[in-house]
Design a protein around this motif. Structure first.
Motif, PDB file in Angstrom:
ATOM      1  N   SER A 121       1.098  -1.130  -0.100  1.00 31.94           N
ATOM      2  CA  SER A 121       0.467   0.039   0.205  1.00 31.94           C
ATOM      3  C   SER A 121       0.937   1.529   0.033  1.00 31.94           C
ATOM      4  N   SER A 122       2.244   0.786   0.267  1.00 36.54           N
ATOM      5  CA  SER A 122       3.378   2.048   0.266  1.00 36.54           C
ATOM      6  C   SER A 122       4.296   2.263  -0.189  1.00 36.54           C
ATOM      7  N   GLN A 123       5.200   3.220  -0.653  1.00 38.94           N
ATOM      8  CA  GLN A 123       6.807   2.409  -1.442  1.00 38.94           C
ATOM      9  C   GLN A 123       7.337   2.571  -0.556  1.00 38.94           C
ATOM     10  N   SER A 124       7.191   3.665   0.819  1.00 38.17           N
ATOM     11  CA  SER A 124       8.144   3.362   1.462  1.00 38.17           C
ATOM     12  C   SER A 124       7.946   3.173   3.247  1.00 38.17           C
ATOM     13  N   GLU A 125       8.470   2.553   3.918  1.00 36.73           N
ATOM     14  CA  GLU A 125       8.863   1.476   5.102  1.00 36.73           C
ATOM     15  C   GLU A 125      10.371   2.130   6.200  1.00 36.73           C
ATOM     16  N   ILE A 126      10.014   1.958   7.219  1.00 39.77           N
ATOM     17  CA  ILE A 126      11.137   2.446   8.331  1.00 39.77           C
ATOM     18  C   ILE A 126      11.056   0.836   8.458  1.00 39.77           C
ATOM     19  N   GLN A 127      12.586   1.095   8.891  1.00 33.95           N
ATOM     20  CA  GLN A 127      12.647  -0.352   9.120  1.00 33.95           C
ATOM     21  C   GLN A 127      14.062  -0.312  10.499  1.00 33.95           C
ATOM     22  N   VAL A 128      13.374  -1.215  11.582  1.00 33.16           N
ATOM     23  CA  VAL A 128      13.412  -0.489  12.954  1.00 33.16           C
ATOM     24  C   VAL A 128      14.516  -1.488  13.396  1.00 33.16           C
ATOM     25  N   TYR A 129      15.972  -1.797  13.519  1.00 31.95           N
ATOM     26  CA  TYR A 129      17.263  -2.856  14.509  1.00 31.95           C
ATOM     27  C   TYR A 129      17.776  -1.974  15.507  1.00 31.95           C
ATOM     28  N   LYS A 130      17.575  -3.631  15.594  1.00 24.08           N
ATOM     29  CA  LYS A 130      17.563  -3.855  17.650  1.00 24.08           C
ATOM     30  C   LYS A 130      19.122  -4.561  17.370  1.00 24.08           C
ATOM     31  N   ASN A 131      19.925  -4.255  18.647  1.00 32.90           N
ATOM     32  CA  ASN A 131      21.014  -5.058  18.787  1.00 32.90           C
ATOM     33  C   ASN A 131      22.537  -4.525  18.106  1.00 32.90           C
ATOM     34  N   VAL A 132      22.121  -3.597  17.505  1.00 31.64           N
ATOM     35  CA  VAL A 132      23.589  -2.593  16.483  1.00 31.64           C
ATOM     36  C   VAL A 132      24.588  -2.211  17.134  1.00 31.64           C
ATOM     37  N   ASP A 133      25.860  -3.318  17.486  1.00 29.30           N
ATOM     38  CA  ASP A 133      26.897  -2.600  18.228  1.00 29.30           C
ATOM     39  C   ASP A 133      27.712  -3.214  17.117  1.00 29.30           C
ATOM     40  N   ARG A 134      29.230  -3.138  17.654  1.00 30.39           N
ATOM     41  CA  ARG A 134      30.299  -2.780  16.945  1.00 30.39           C
ATOM     42  C   ARG A 134      31.091  -4.677  16.748  1.00 30.39           C
ATOM     43  N   ASN A 135      30.276  -5.242  17.339  1.00 29.96           N
ATOM     44  CA  ASN A 135      30.371  -7.070  17.125  1.00 29.96           C
ATOM     45  C   ASN A 135      30.281  -7.603  15.937  1.00 29.96           C
ATOM     46  N   ARG A 136      28.815  -6.953  15.519  1.00 25.41           N
ATOM     47  CA  ARG A 136      28.573  -7.398  14.635  1.00 25.41           C
ATOM     48  C   ARG A 136      28.743  -7.723  13.209  1.00 25.41           C
TER      49      ARG A 136
END
Length: 961
Positions: free
Chosen positions: A324-339
C-alpha cells in the motif's frame, strides 16, 4: 546543431524540474515534536498546525496563520514550557526577498489560537546572516535548551536563547582535511551535550571535487575536533550542488553518544560509526556499512535512534515489501560494533500487518504513499509523508500496539491509537512497534492486553500464533476414491472351499469362525458320545440300556457312510454335516461379497479379504468409441458443478476479512461471492464456501488483516445424478472430499499456491446375474497439493523474522486442472449364483463319498488284517464255550441235548447283542429260562465265570428233567 540545442534544452528542463520538485519536497513542511506538542510549519500554506500530545487521542489541533509570508522556514525545534496552554519554539528561516537568514523565537497562547496573532508579543526575530542564500541549513537545540546551533553552507553559529542573541559564528570555508584547506556543505546534523556530528561534503581542489565526510565539532567553543572520510571515491561538485533528494544524507547520534548512524541515499547505504575518545578528543574508531541494492531504494533517507542505544530506525524511500505504500521504516535492534553487516537485519518494519496506513487519503488511487522524513521523541515516532500529511505513532505500553488509525483529513494529521495485541501475539515491552507472535504451544485470543501468551493443553493444536485451542480430529482429511485391489491369486471357487478349511489368523476370535474348529468340536462330541455308549454297554447299566439302543437307532438312520448299517457311521456323519453347513454359510457370504463398493469381504475382521470379485484397471484416453458406451457418463462428469469450502483453523479472521476472486489471463480478476461463512463457537476457526465457475478455474483468496492461520482444510463438493437405461445404469457419484494442510509448530505461509488435479474415474460393474444391469459409475478423484512450501519458516529464518509481520493479508491461490486421461476400473464376479449353488452341492457329495471311501477301505483292507493279527476277545469266548460244551455233552441224554441245544453263535457283534436283548425281554415275564439265553448273556463276562455258570445251570436242569 539544432539537435544538440534540443538535447541541451531537454537536459536543462530535467534539471530545473528536478530542482523544483526537490524544493517542493524539502522546503514545504517542517515538523518538530516533544513530550507536549507536535508543530508543523507549512511554507506553502503559511500556517502553523499545533497538536497537543495530551489531547492527541481526541484529535484536537490548533491552526495559526504565519503573518511573515516572506519567510521560508528551514527548521523548527520546540522548547519545553511549564504552562500547558503555552507553546514556544525556535524557527530557522530564510527571507526569500533579502536572502538573509533569520532565527525566530516564537511563543503562542493556544487558548487564543483562532485569533489574529500580535507580532510583537509572539515573535522575536534575529538576522544571523545576510545577503547570501543558503541551500542547506539545519537547526538543533542543546538538551539544556540554552543554545540553538545552526549549520549552514557558509557558516556555523550558536544562538543564546536566554538573551536572544548570537553567541558564536564561524565561517566554514577554511577547514583542514588531509593536506588541504577547503569548505564543507552540511547535509545532516545532530548534537549531544557538548559536541555535534555533521555529515556532508568536503569541497577541495578549487571547488572541482568533493568528498563525503563526517565532522566532529566541539560546541563550547565552536571548533572542529575530527574529520573522517565516509567513502573512498570522490564525487563531482555538480552532483553535490543539486537539490535532488537522491543525494540527501541523514545522521543521528544514539542516546549515550557512542554511535553514529549516517544515511547515504545516493549509495543506498547506512554507515554505523563508533565514537571513541573523551570530552577533549573524539574520533571515529570504525565503520560498519549496511546496504541493499536489489530490493530497497533510498535506504537511509532518515535515521533516528530510539531510547535504546542499540535500536535504530531507518527510512527506506522505496521498498518492494510494501503493497500500500512505497516507503517503510525498518527498525534494527542490537546494532553494536561486534556484529557483522550481514547479521544486522530488521526486527520489525512500519507499516506492517498490525499498523497499516490504508485509511490515509492519497492523491490518486494508483499512487502509493511515500515517506519523506521521520522524527522521534521518547520512542514516539512521527512520519512526514510526501503529500504533506503527518502520521504520529505513540509508544504503546506492554500488551498494547499502536494500530488503530484515527484521521483528521482537515488537518492532514493521523494517529495510530494503542489497542490490545491482536490474536496470536503478545508484547512484553513498551514501544511503537507491533506485537510479537506467540510461540508454539501457547495462545492469545486478542480480547485483552497480553504481556505473555497463555499455555495450551498438550493435546490441543496450538501452533505458532495460535488464537485458541483446536482439536484437529474435527478437521480430518477424507477421500472417496481408492485403488482397486488386484485379482486374487486363487480365483477358483472349489479351491477356495478347500483352502478356507484351514485358518490364516490364529486369534481365538478368528479360530472360532473356521470350519476346522467346528470339525474338531463335532469330532470331540462324537468321541464323547461313543465313550458314553461304550461305558453303558461295558457296565451293563440295564436301566438306561434302552436309551442306548434308541441312540444307536438314531445314528443308524443318519448314517451317510454305511447307508444306515452302522451307528458309528452316524457319528461320522455329524462331522460331515458340520463341514457342509459351514461351507453353505461361506457360499452365502461369498456370493454376497460382490460388488466391492457396497459389500464387505468374507471374514474381513480376521484379515480375510476373500471376495467374489475379480478386477482389472488401466489408464485410458477419452478416444471416440463406435458404440458411445462412455459418452453419457463423461458428459455427466463434465457438467457436474463444484462447490469449494475453505476451513481456516486456529485464526481470528472474520467473514468480512475474506475476499474471493477468479483470476483471468487478461484483465482484472472477477469477484466471486462467498456463501455460508460461519465461525466456530470459540471464534478461533471458520469456514466459507463458493461456487467454482468451471473445472479449470484459477481462484485467489485474500484474508485481510493481521491474522495468523494455523491450519487449512480445502473441501470439494459436487451433487450426484443417475440416468437409467434398459441394460445400463449411469451413476454420477456425489463428490465430497477434504484435505487438511498444516505444518507442525508453524503457520500457513503468507502466500501459498495450491493445485487441484481432477482425474475422471469410471468404475464398470458387471452383473451378478444374467438379468441384472451393468453399472457405469463416474466420480472425480481430486488430488490437492501445495506448490513449493506450505510454511514460510525457512524464508523467515534466512531473510528475517520481520517479514512475518510485513504483509497485511494472506493470499491463497488455487489452480484447478483436468487431466486428459481417465482411470477405468472393471469389476466382475468370480462365480455367479447358479454356478455357486452347483459347486457347493458337488463339494458336499464329494465330501460324503470321500469319507465313505475311507470307511470302505477300512472294512475291506484294514479290519481283516487287524483280526488276523490280533484275534478278538469274542473269538476267544466262543472257542472256550465250545470246549466247555463238549465236556458237558456226554453226561446229557440225547433228548435233553436236542431240546436244549444252544443257538448258533453270531459273528456280528451287533446282531448278537440285539438277540440277547430280545431274549432277555422275552423271558423277563416267564419262569422258564432256556440254556441258550444264559450262555449268550454271559459271553461278555470272563471266560471262567461264563463256563461255570453255564455248567451249573445245565446240571440243575438235567436233574429236574
Amino acid at each position: 546543431m539544432e539537435i544538440v540545442i534540443l538535447l541541451l534544452l531537454i537536459l536543462k528542463w530535467q534539471i530545473l524540474a528536478m530542482r523544483y520538485e526537490s524544493k517542493e519536497d524539502i522546503h514545504d513542511l517542517r515538523v518538530a515534536l516533544n513530550d507536549q506538542f507536535i508543530i508543523a510549519a507549512s511554507n506553502v500554506q503559511k500556517t502553523y498546525i499545533i497538536h497537543s500530545i495530551s489531547n492527541i487521542i481526541s484529535n484536537s489541533s490548533c491552526i495559526i496563520n504565519n503573518p511573515y509570508r516572506e519567510l521560508n522556514i528551514h527548521g523548527i525545534s520546540i522548547l519545553t514550557m511549564n504552562q500547558n496552554n503555552l507553546v514556544s519554539f525556535v524557527q530557522l528561516a530564510e527571507n526569500i526577498t533579502s536572502m538573509s537568514t533569520i532565527i525566530s523565537q516564537i511563543t503562542l497562547n493556544l487558548t487564543k489560537c483562532n485569533n489574529t496573532l500580535k507580532r510583537r508579543k509572539s515573535f522575536h526575530h534575529t538576522i544571523v546572516w545576510d545577503n547570501e542564500r543558503q541551500e542547506h541549513m539545519f537547526l538543533k537545540i542543546d538538551p539544556q535548551q540554552k543554545f540553538a546551533y545552526v549549520f549552514a553552507d557558509s557558516f556555523i553559529l550558536s544562538y543564546d536563547l536566554l538573551n536572544n542573541q548570537i553567541d558564536q559564528i564561524n565561517r566554514t570555508n577554511s577547514i583542514i582535511f588531509g593536506n588541504s584547506y577547503g569548505s564543507f556543505t552540511p547535509y545532516a546534523f545532530d548534537l549531544k551535550n557538548d559536541w555535534a556530528a555533521v555529515a556532508g561534503f568536503h569541497i577541495i581542489q578549487n571547488n572541482s571535487r568533493s568528498k563525503q565526510c563526517v565532522y566532529i565539532f566541539g560546541l563550547q567553543p565552536l571548533r572542529v575536533i575530527n574529520v573522517s572520510s565516509i567513502g573512498l571515491n570522490d564525487m563531482q561538485e555538480f552532483d553535490r550542488i543539486s537539490f535532488n533528494h537522491d543525494y540527501d544524507m541523514s545522521l543521528a547520534i544514539n542516546p549515550s553518544g557512542t554511535t553514529l548512524a549516517i544515511g547515504e541515499v545516493q549509495l543506498n547505504r547506512v554507515t554505523i560509526a563508533h565514537i571513541d575518545g573523551n570530552e577533549q578528543v573524539r574520533f571515529i574508531s570504525n565503520f560498519i556499512q549496511m546496504s541493499e541494492f536489489d530490493v530497497w531504494n533510498g535506504f537511509g533517507r532518515s535515521v533516528v535512534w530510539l531510547e535504546d542505544d542499540e535500536t535504530l530506525a531507518i527510512l527506506v524511500l522505496k521498498s518492494s515489501n510494501q503493497n500500500s505504500s512505497q516507503s517503510e521504516i525498518q527498525v534494527y535492534k542490537n546494532v553494536d560494533r561486534n556484529r557483522s553487516p550481514g547479521s544486522i537485519i530488521p526486527s520489525f518494519i512500519i507499516p506492517n500487518n498490525q499498523q497499516t496506513l490504508d485509511g490515509i487519503h492519497q492523491w490518486t488511487s494508483s499512487l502509493k504513499q511515500t515517506f519523506r522524513h521521520i522524527r522521534i521523541h521518547s520512542n514516539n515516532i512521527l512520519i512526514q509523508l510526501s503529500n504533506g500529511h503527518i502520521v504520529y505513532i505513540p509508544s504503546a505500553n506492554a500488551g498494547f500496539c499502536s494500530r488503530k488509525l484515527v484521521s483528521n483529513d482537515a488537518r492532514n494529521f493521523h494517529v495510530l491509537q494503542p489497542k490490545p495485541c491482536v490474536s496470536g501475539t503478545y508484547k512484553n515491552i513498551s514501544g511503537p512497534g507491533p506485537c510479537t507472535i506467540c510461540p508454539s504451544g501457547t495462545k492469545n485470543n486478542g480480547i485483552r492486553p497480553s504481556i505473555q501468551c497463555q499455555p495450551c493443553k498438550t493435546t490441543a493444536f496450538c501452533p505458532l500464533g495460535a488464537s485458541g485451542e483446536v482439536n484437529l480430529t474435527d478437521f480430518r482429511s477424507h477421500i472417496q476414491t481408492f485403488s482397486y485391489p488386484d485379482t486374487p491369486n486363487i480365483d477358483d471357487y472349489d479351491d477356495l472351499l478347500l483352502l478356507n478349511f484351514f485358518p490364516t489368523n490364529l486369534k481365538l476370535s478368528c479360530l472360532v469362525l473356521t470350519p476346522l474348529f467346528w470339525t474338531i468340536v463335532a469330532t470331540v462330541l462324537c468321541l464323547l458320545m461313543w465313550f458314553i455308549m461304550f461305558f453303558i454297554k461295558r457296565r451293563r447299566l440295564t436301566s438306561i440300556d434302552s436309551y442306548r439302543q434308541r441312540v444307536k437307532s438314531f445314528f443308524k438312520h443318519n448314517d451317510l457312510i454305511g447307508e444306515g448299517e452302522r451307528w458309528i457311521g452316524g457319528l461320522a456323519s455329524v462331522v460331515i454335516f458340520a463341514i457342509i453347513i459351514y461351507s453353505t454359510i461361506f457360499a452365502y457370504f461369498y456370493l454376497h461379497s460382490y460388488p466391492l463398493e457396497t459389500r464387505e469381504a468374507v471374514n474381513k475382521k480376521c484379515d480375510n479379504n476373500q471376495r467374489n470379485s475379480k478386477f482389472d484397471n488401466a489408464l485410458q484416453l477419452p478416444l471416440p468409441e463406435p458404440d458411445g458406451t462412455y459418452w453419457k457418463i463423461f458428459d455427466m462428469l463434465n457438467k457436474q458443478p463444484f462447490t469449494m469450502t475453505v476451513h481456516l483453523i486456529n485464526t481470528r479472521a472474520q467473514c468480512n476479512d475474506i475476499t474471493v476472486a477468479r483470476n483471468r489471463h487478461t484483465g482484472a480478476p472477477l469477484s466471486i461471492v462467498e456463501k455460508n461463512c460461519t465461525l466456530s463457537t470459540n471464534n478461533v476457526s471458520g469456514s466459507f464456501s463458493f461456487d467454482l465457475p468451471s473445472h479449470t478455474s484459477s481462484v485467489r483468496i485474500d484474508i485481510n488483516g493481521p491474522h495468523f492461520i494455523g491450519a487449512l482444510r480445502l473441501c470439494l463438493y459436487g451433487k450426484s445424478n443417475v440416468i437409467n437405461e434398459d441394460f445400463i445404469v449411469h451413476r454420477l457419484r456425489e463428490l465430497d472430499i477434504c484435505t487438511l494442510f498444516y505444518t507442525n509448530n508453524q503457520t500457513i505461509g503468507l502466500s501459498t499456491a495450491f493445485v487441484v488435479r481432477l482425474i475422471k474415474v469410471i468404475n464398470v460393474t458387471r452383473p451378478l446375474a444374467r438379468d441384472d444391469k451393468t453399472f457405469y459409475d463416474g466420480i472425480w478423484a481430486p488430488f490437492i497439493t501445495y506448490m513449493d512450501t506450505l510454511s514460510d519458516e525457512l524464508y523467515f529464518a534466512e531473510k528475517g523474522e520481520y517479514l512475518r509481520y510485513e504483509s497485511k493479508e494472506t493470499n491463497l491461490d488455487i489452480q484447478f486442472a483436468e487431466e486428459i486421461y481417465f482411470v477405468q476400473n472393471n469389476q466382475s464376479p468370480i462365480i455367479r449364483r447358479g454356478a455357486l449353488f452347483f459347486h457347493t452341492i458337488l463339494f458336499s457329495f464329494s465330501l460324503i463319498e470321500i469319507v465313505a471311501m475311507i470307511f470302505l477301505l477300512y472294512k475291506l483292507w484294514f479290519r481283516p488284517i487287524h483280526q488276523h493279527i490280533l484275534p478278538s476277545r469274542h473269538d476267544l469266548v466262543v472257542n472256550e464255550f465250545r470246549t466247555s460244551q463238549m465236556q458237558i455233552s456226554p453226561n446229557l441224554s440225547p433228548h435233553l441235548l436236542q431240546s436244549h441245544k444252544p443257538r448258533t453263535l453270531h459273528t456280528n457283534d451287533d446282531e448278537l447283542e440285539h438277540q440277547n436283548v430280545h431274549n432277555w425281554r422275552r423271558t423277563k415275564n416267564s419262569t422258564r429260562r432256556p440254556i441258550a439265553l444264559r450262555i449268550e448273556e454271559r459271553w461278555d463276562n470272563p471266560l471262567t465265570v461264563s463256563v461255570d455258570v453255564s455248567f451249573n445251570h445245565l446240571s440243575s436242569q438235567h436233574s429236574s428233567v
